[in-house]
Design a protein around this motif. Structure first.
Motif, mmCIF file in Angstrom:
data_model
loop_
_atom_site.group_PDB
_atom_site.id
_atom_site.type_symbol
_atom_site.label_atom_id
_atom_site.label_comp_id
_atom_site.label_asym_id
_atom_site.label_seq_id
_atom_site.Cartn_x
_atom_site.Cartn_y
_atom_site.Cartn_z
ATOM 1 N N GLN A 110 -5.784 1.504 4.964
ATOM 2 C CA GLN A 110 -5.478 0.138 4.119
ATOM 3 C C GLN A 110 -3.969 -0.351 4.675
ATOM 4 O O GLN A 110 -3.157 0.623 4.595
ATOM 5 N N LEU A 151 -5.779 -3.834 -2.033
ATOM 6 C CA LEU A 151 -5.669 -2.756 -2.831
ATOM 7 C C LEU A 151 -6.933 -3.048 -3.592
ATOM 8 O O LEU A 151 -6.763 -4.162 -4.357
ATOM 9 N N VAL A 180 0.681 -1.259 0.040
ATOM 10 C CA VAL A 180 0.006 -0.043 0.135
ATOM 11 C C VAL A 180 0.904 1.131 0.286
ATOM 12 O O VAL A 180 0.833 2.123 -0.906
ATOM 13 N N THR A 206 -6.849 4.283 -0.467
ATOM 14 C CA THR A 206 -5.766 3.483 0.191
ATOM 15 C C THR A 206 -5.680 3.938 1.500
ATOM 16 O O THR A 206 -4.929 3.237 2.433
#
Length: 496
Positions: free
Chosen positions: A339, A343, A136, A336
Motif C-alpha cells: 500500500q 490504511l 504507510v 500494509t
C-alpha cells in the motif's frame, strides 16, 4: 586435623564432595540456560519462516521479518507474565502443581488463540490513534516501535516479578510512537482517560467481588455449625454460579471473534448453564460428602474440580483475546505491504500470524512462566482451594459486570486485585484487633502483659505489602514507560 595427603580415604571423600558440588553448579547452570535456549530457538524459527515467506530483498520485507521476530518476542513475554494471573491461584491453592498448570494453560491458550483468536484486529489498537495522521511507512515503523517497546517492558516487569497488563503495555507503546510520529494531536485522549481509569477500577472491582464471595463462603459453609449440610446446599449453587459466569464470559469475550452473541443470547446461555450445572453438581456433591468428615480441610476439596475447569476456561479466553496484543501490530504491518497511501480501519490476521502468537505464548509460559505463577499464587498471600475459587470466579464476574456497565477493566489487574482482596479479608477476619509492636518493646511486667504481648506477636500481616506497592508502581509506570521507550525506538528506526 588429619592430613589428607597421608590419608587416601579422606582425600577421596574430599574429591567426591568437590565433584558433587561441581555437578550441582553445572545442573543449575543448564537449568537456567534451557529457557533462554528454547526462546532463542523459537525466535530463530520465526525468523527463518518469515524470511522464507517474504524474503530479504528490500526494506519492506526486512521490516516484515523484523516485525515477526518482535511479535514472537512479545508473545514469549505475554506467556511468561500474563498467564500467571489465570494459573497462579490454582497453584497457590495446592490444587495444581506448576507442571500441571503449565500443561493445562499451554493447551488452552493455544486452542483459544488458534480457534477463537482475533480474526479481525483494529490496526490502531482500540482507537488510540488516528492512522490517517501518518503515512504507510511511518505507520509500519510506528507499529514496530510500539510492539518492541511493549515486549521490552513486559520482559523487565517479569524479571522484577511484577504482573502487568499487556494491553496497557501495547497501548503505551502505540501512544508514544504515535506522538513521536505525528504529535499529540494523533492520540485519542478520551480513550486514554478510560485506560487510566481502569488502573483504579479493575483491581478494586476484583478485590471487592473476591472478598464478598469468600465472606459468603466462609459464613455459609466453612464456619457453619453443620458444614456437611451447608455444603450440600451451598456448594452446588456456587458451582452453578461459576458455570453461569464463565458461560457468559466465554460468550461475551472468549468466543466473540467467532460468535457475535447478542445480550439476550448471553443471558440465555448463562441461565441455561446455571440450571445445568446446578442439576449436575447436586448429586456429585452429595456423593462426595458421604466420604468426607465435617472439617474445613475436607470441605475445601469440593472446590478443586470447579477451580481447575474455571482456570482452563480463563486460559482459553486469554488466548483468544490477548493473542491480539502480540500479533495485532504485526498483522497491521503485514496488511500494509504494497500500500502507498491508504490504511484500512481493520485488518484480517493471517493464520500464520496467529500461530506465531499462540506458540510464543506457550513457549514463554513453559519456560519463564513459573516465576510469576509463584508470585501471584504463593507470595502475595496464602491461598487454598476455596480462596482460589473465589479469585477465579471474581475474574469472570468482574469482567462481566464492568462490560455491562461500560467500564474499562484489565483482566490482569482484576485477577491480581482479587488475590489482594482475599488476603485483606483474611487479615480483617483473623486479626480484627491487629496492632504492631513498637520498636524497643521490653520484657513484660506481669503475666497478663505477657499473654497480651503474645497475642500481639501472633497478629501479623497476611498480605505481603512489598508486593502491593511494587505491583501498583509497575501498573502506574507501564503506560509512561512503554510510551517513552516506543518514542525513542521510533526515532532510532526512522534514522535506520
Amino acid at each position: 586435623m588429619a592430613d589428607t595427603r597421608k590419608n587416601p580415604e579422606h582425600r577421596y571423600v574430599s574429591d567426591l564432595r568437590r565433584i558433587d558440588a561441581s555437578s550441582a553448579v553445572l545442573s543449575r547452570s543448564l537449568a537456567a540456560m534451557l529457557p533462554i535456549g528454547a526462546s532463542v530457538l523459537f525466535l530463530l524459527l520465526v525468523a527463518v519462516f518469515a524470511a522464507s515467506r517474504f524474503g530479504l530483498s528490500d526494506a519492506v520485507s526486512i521490516l516484515i521479518v523484523t516485525a515477526a521476530i518482535v511479535g514472537g518476542y512479545m508473545a514469549l513475554n505475554i506467556g511468561a507474565n500474563d498467564v500467571a494471573n489465570n494459573m497462579g491461584p490454582a497453584v497457590g491453592g495446592r490444587v495444581l502443581t506448576i507442571g500441571g498448570a503449565i500443561v493445562i494453560a499451554v493447551v488452552c491458550e493455544v486452542a483459544g488463540a488458534v480457534l477463537a483468536g482475533g480474526d479481525v484486529v483494529k490496526t490502531i489498537s482500540s482507537g488510540i490513534i488516528a492512522p490517517e495522521g501518518v503515512g504507510v511507512q511511518e505507520f509500519q515503523v510506528l507499529m514496530l516501535s510500539a510492539l518492541f517497546a511493549a515486549a521490552i517492558w513486559i520482559h523487565v516487569a517479569t524479571a522484577l516479578g511484577a504482573p502487568v497488563s499487556t494491553t496497557h503495555s501495547i497501548v503505551g507503546g502505540v501512544v508514544g510512537s504515535g506522538i513521536a510520529a505525528a504529535g499529540v494531536g494523533i492520540v485519542n485522549w478520551s480513550t486514554m482517560l478510560q485506560i487510566v481509569a481502569s488502573w483504579v477500577i479493575s483491581p478494586i472491582f476484583g478485590a471487592i467481588v473476591a472478598a464478598v464471595l469468600l465472606h459468603i463462603l466462609k459464613v455459609r459453609v466453612l464456619y457453619a455449625p453443620d458444614r456437611l449440610k451447608a455444603a450440600a446446599n451451598w456448594v452446588p449453587l456456587l458451582i452453578a454460579l461459576m458455570a453461569s459466569a464463565f458461560a457468559a464470559y466465554m460468550a461475551m469475550k472468549g468466543l466473540k471473534n467467532i460468535w457475535k452473541a447478542s445480550p439476550l443470547a448471553i443471558l440465555a446461555v448463562a441461565a441455561a448453564s446455571f440450571v445445568a450445572a446446578w442439576a449436575l453438581a447436586r448429586p456429585y456433591i452429595a456423593r462426595r460428602l458421604t466420604r468426607l468428615r465435617d472439617k474445613r480441610s475436607d470441605i475445601s476439596g469440593l472446590f478443586d474440580l470447579p477451580l481447575i475447569a474455571g482456570t482452563a476456561l480463563l486460559s482459553f479466553a486469554h488466548g483468544a483475546n490477548d493473542v491480539a496484543n502480540a500479533v495485532g501490530p504485526l498483522a497491521a504491518i503485514v496488511a500494509t505491504m504494497g500500500q502507498s497511501n491508504a490504511l484500512a480501519a481493520q485488518v484480517t490476521v493471517p493464520f500464520w500470524v496467529l500461530l506465531v502468537g499462540a506458540l510464543g505464548i506457550a513457549v514463554g509460559l513453559a519456560t519463564f512462566g513459573p516465576k510469576l505463577i509463584r508470585v501471584v499464587g504463593e507470595q502475595i498471600t496464602r491461598l487454598n482451594s476455596p480462596r482460589a475459587f473465589c479469585v477465579a470466579l471474581s475474574a469472570a464476574v468482574t469482567v462481566l459486570l464492568a462490560s455491562w456497565l461500560g467500564l474499562p477493566v484489565s483482566s490482569t489487574h482484576v485477577a491480581v486485585g482479587a488475590v489482594f482482596g482475599v488476603g485483606f479479608l483474611r487479615e480483617h477476619r483473623e486479626n480484627p484487633n491487629r496492632r504492631r509492636l513498637r520498636p524497643g518493646h521490653k520484657l513484660n511486667a506481669t503475666a497478663e502483659d505477657a499473654f497480651n504481648s503474645r497475642n500481639v506477636k501472633r497478629s501479623r500481616y497476611l498480605v505481603r505489602r512489598r508486593f502491593l506497592w511494587s505491583i501498583a508502581a509497575a501498573w502506574v509506570v507501564t503506560v509512561p514507560a512503554t510510551a517513552g521507550l516506543a518514542a525513542a525506538l521510533y526515532g532510532l528506526l526512522r534514522l535506520l
